[in-house]
Design a protein around this motif. Sequence first.
Motif, PDB file in Angstrom:
ATOM      1  N   ALA A   1       0.834  -1.210   0.000  1.00 11.89           N
ATOM      2  CA  ALA A   1       0.000   0.000   0.000  1.00 11.89           C
ATOM      3  C   ALA A   1       0.868   1.259   0.000  1.00 11.89           C
ATOM      4  N   ALA A   2       1.941   1.248   0.796  1.00 12.47           N
ATOM      5  CA  ALA A   2       2.835   2.407   0.866  1.00 12.47           C
ATOM      6  C   ALA A   2       3.541   2.626  -0.469  1.00 12.47           C
ATOM      7  N   GLU A   3       4.007   1.537  -1.083  1.00  4.34           N
ATOM      8  CA  GLU A   3       4.714   1.657  -2.357  1.00  4.34           C
ATOM      9  C   GLU A   3       3.792   2.159  -3.469  1.00  4.34           C
ATOM     10  N   ALA A   4       2.500   1.889  -3.347  1.00  5.14           N
ATOM     11  CA  ALA A   4       1.528   2.359  -4.336  1.00  5.14           C
ATOM     12  C   ALA A   4       1.018   3.765  -4.010  1.00  5.14           C
ATOM     13  N   GLY A   5       1.486   4.337  -2.893  1.00  5.95           N
ATOM     14  CA  GLY A   5       1.034   5.664  -2.485  1.00  5.95           C
ATOM     15  C   GLY A   5      -0.395   5.678  -1.972  1.00  5.95           C
TER      16      GLY A   5
END
Length: 353
Positions: free
Chosen positions: A176-180
């Motif tokens: 989720a973090a890597e996808a913003g």
Amino acid sequence: LLCVQCYRHNIEMILQTYVSTIILLLLHTPSLFIHASSTPKMTATNAAQVDPAIYAKSGDISKHLEGVKKQYDTQNKIEFYKQVMGDGTANIHFGKWDNVDLDQEGAYGKASEQMTDYMFELVSGLCDCEGDFKYVDLGSGTGAAALRLVKMHPHIKHATCLNLCDEQNALATKEAAEAGLESRIEVVTGTYEDAPLEDNKYDACFSQDAFVHAFEKKQAFKEAFRVTKPGGAFVWCDLMCGSGEGVSDEELQTFAATNMVNDWLSPEENVAACQAVGWEDVKFVDLTADIRISFQLMLKKVEKILADGNPAGIDEKLLASYKTNLGNRITQVDRGVFKWGVVHAKKPTAAAN
């Protein structure tokens, strides 16, 4: 006359010896003489290839939850499911195979995503998905379904991924973090039978291939009802108990007892359990034909991994076990041991928890 008497004597001695032998056998090995209908119909097609110390049905919820973690939440298992079901991705769900070319590269991943999309279409038809839409994924695994849906649907303001397994949750948080998308996707550790979530918070409850492991289905459905807003939707899919002709109760329970299934219900029983806790307009959509294709493609993937020399380094015993089990699963689907499909329902507008 003497010869006749000797002959009779010999016959009597033989009969006495034979009867004595039978009595000894009955005393020491009675199971040899039990009628076949009184024994479980265990055959090569339904015998489980599992570690009973981990997966045996215990009736203890704490042990049950630990077994579920061991079934999914190790790096080895995560890599296995990633390669066999996710086509190298974290989307490890069974597929909906309409218009999917089974021979194309990435077919399984495409079918898995298609199933997620189909289920969300059902959600959209059951409740108002406009505005600040919030939903919870119960038993979210690696969070792949939420990640896909939040990317595709800007109107989803917030998705909560409730999941038991720490390794999977760490992966979901990272993805989720890597996808913003960390502001729109929240990962919560917990069980859907005792959800650490507020009453009447979500417009919909969603669950993809997770409720099969519920310790008590009715309690899981009750918690989903509690956290859903009045007028909200409930859509879930999973394996369910079949009712094929000639399938014994023992065979049905064998699968349950070796796959962390404590409450093994048929589609009709699942519908009734949903209704019992307050859900309305409860329907079952039978997609059993799709689960057969999923098992076929999973078996094909396992065989290819083994033929290619297992480049990902997955445990060889795990691969061999799944190769056997998946072949059995295909046969069991044909015989009616399983059903697979979607249950969808609505929470009454005036409902109180």
